[in-house]
Design an enzyme around this catalytic site. Structure first.
Site, mmCIF file in Angstrom:
data_model
loop_
_atom_site.group_PDB
_atom_site.id
_atom_site.type_symbol
_atom_site.label_atom_id
_atom_site.label_comp_id
_atom_site.label_asym_id
_atom_site.label_seq_id
_atom_site.Cartn_x
_atom_site.Cartn_y
_atom_site.Cartn_z
ATOM 1 N N HIS A 95 45.075 41.489 43.031
ATOM 2 C CA HIS A 95 44.175 40.415 43.484
ATOM 3 C C HIS A 95 44.922 39.094 43.622
ATOM 4 O O HIS A 95 44.758 38.376 44.620
ATOM 5 C CB HIS A 95 43.022 40.259 42.486
ATOM 6 C CG HIS A 95 42.147 39.068 42.744
ATOM 7 N ND1 HIS A 95 41.107 39.090 43.643
ATOM 8 C CD2 HIS A 95 42.177 37.802 42.237
ATOM 9 C CE1 HIS A 95 40.520 37.904 43.675
ATOM 10 N NE2 HIS A 95 41.152 37.101 42.839
ATOM 11 N N GLU A 96 45.753 38.772 42.635
ATOM 12 C CA GLU A 96 46.495 37.510 42.695
ATOM 13 C C GLU A 96 47.546 37.533 43.803
ATOM 14 O O GLU A 96 47.795 36.507 44.449
ATOM 15 C CB GLU A 96 47.136 37.205 41.339
ATOM 16 C CG GLU A 96 46.149 37.056 40.185
ATOM 17 C CD GLU A 96 45.039 36.047 40.461
ATOM 18 O OE1 GLU A 96 45.258 35.110 41.271
ATOM 19 O OE2 GLU A 96 43.955 36.186 39.881
ATOM 20 N N HIS A 99 46.011 36.432 46.976
ATOM 21 C CA HIS A 99 45.997 34.984 47.202
ATOM 22 C C HIS A 99 47.337 34.501 47.749
ATOM 23 O O HIS A 99 47.381 33.594 48.592
ATOM 24 C CB HIS A 99 45.668 34.254 45.907
ATOM 25 C CG HIS A 99 44.219 34.328 45.527
ATOM 26 N ND1 HIS A 99 43.201 34.024 46.408
ATOM 27 C CD2 HIS A 99 43.622 34.679 44.354
ATOM 28 C CE1 HIS A 99 42.037 34.168 45.787
ATOM 29 N NE2 HIS A 99 42.267 34.582 44.558
#
Length: 229
Positions: A95-96, A99
């Site tokens: 998920h990170e 980003h």
């Protein structure tokens, strides 16, 4: 303070607490078995970044919560997810990285989200000062009106981060479901039994900031109870 207001405050406290509780439950539930994979969240983050030609993005351990820092170009993971080898650890890491991909692609909602976050940080900094100043102002003015005005300002100021995170939720969902989930599938890391839990974790990761912001409203509830006394 009427019974209706007390009920309303109780509901506000519950709504502020439950999202954070739900996020924590999802993350903990899939943190076992702790050795689900042969590599850690940090290893996966590094692999995915390199695979997408983002060798310049760092992968670091932090105690400030999982996040991507666009200023330092760094994916930062909590100790449990940096070294962990659970489904939660690798999914949060993905998920990170999502980003980081948004940043590299100059994804417009991500850029707008950064602007919103930067512009609302002042609200979080001064909210505490406003609330602390309420008793002092009330004494100086020798009346409750000034204190009530400052209290209203404090409540509104503390609510700003909540609305800011709600407004940027689409960016979080994009990082989870349009980037992290496809990356995990393409790398062949998710067995069929892992897919539904991974989606739950990614949904929780997307709502983490919103849950944290909502939990800050519990402080408002405490202050309202203090005023009742």
């Amino acid at each position: 303070m009427g019974i209706g207001l007390l009920i309303g405050l109780g509901l506000m406290a519950a709504l502020s607490y439950l999202p954070g509780w739900w996020v924590g439950q999802v993350m903990r539930r899939h943190s076992e078995p702790a050795d689900r994979f042969d590599f850690s969240g940090a290893d996966l983050a590094r692999y995915l970044l390199d695979r997408h030609h983002l060798e310049y993005v760092l992968v670091e351990q932090t105690k400030s919560g999982d996040h991507y820092d666009p200023a330092d170009r760094a994916v930062r993971l909590s100790p449990a997810h940096f070294s962990g080898r659970s489904l939660t650890a690798i999914t949060v890491a993905a998920h990170e990285v999502g980003h980081a991909l948004q940043d590299a692609e100059k994804y417009p909602p991500f850029l707008r989200r950064q602007e919103v976050v930067e512009r609302t940080q002042w609200a979080q900094r001064i909210a505490g000062w406003i609330l602390v100043a309420i008793p002092v102002v009330s004494v100086i003015q020798k009346g409750p009106l000034a204190g009530l005005i400052m209290f209203a300002a404090g409540v509104m100021t503390m609510a700003v981060p909540v609305f800011a995170h709600l407004a940027t939720l689409p960016t979080e969902l994009d990082a989870s479901f349009n980037r992290a989930l496809p990356m995990l599938k393409e790398a062949g890391l998710l067995k069929r039994a892992d897919r539904r839990p991974a989606r739950r974790i990614l949904r929780a990761a997307a709502f983490t900031y919103v849950a944290q912001a909502l939990s800050s409203l519990i402080n408002v509830f405490k202050w309202l109870r203090g005023m009742r006394r």
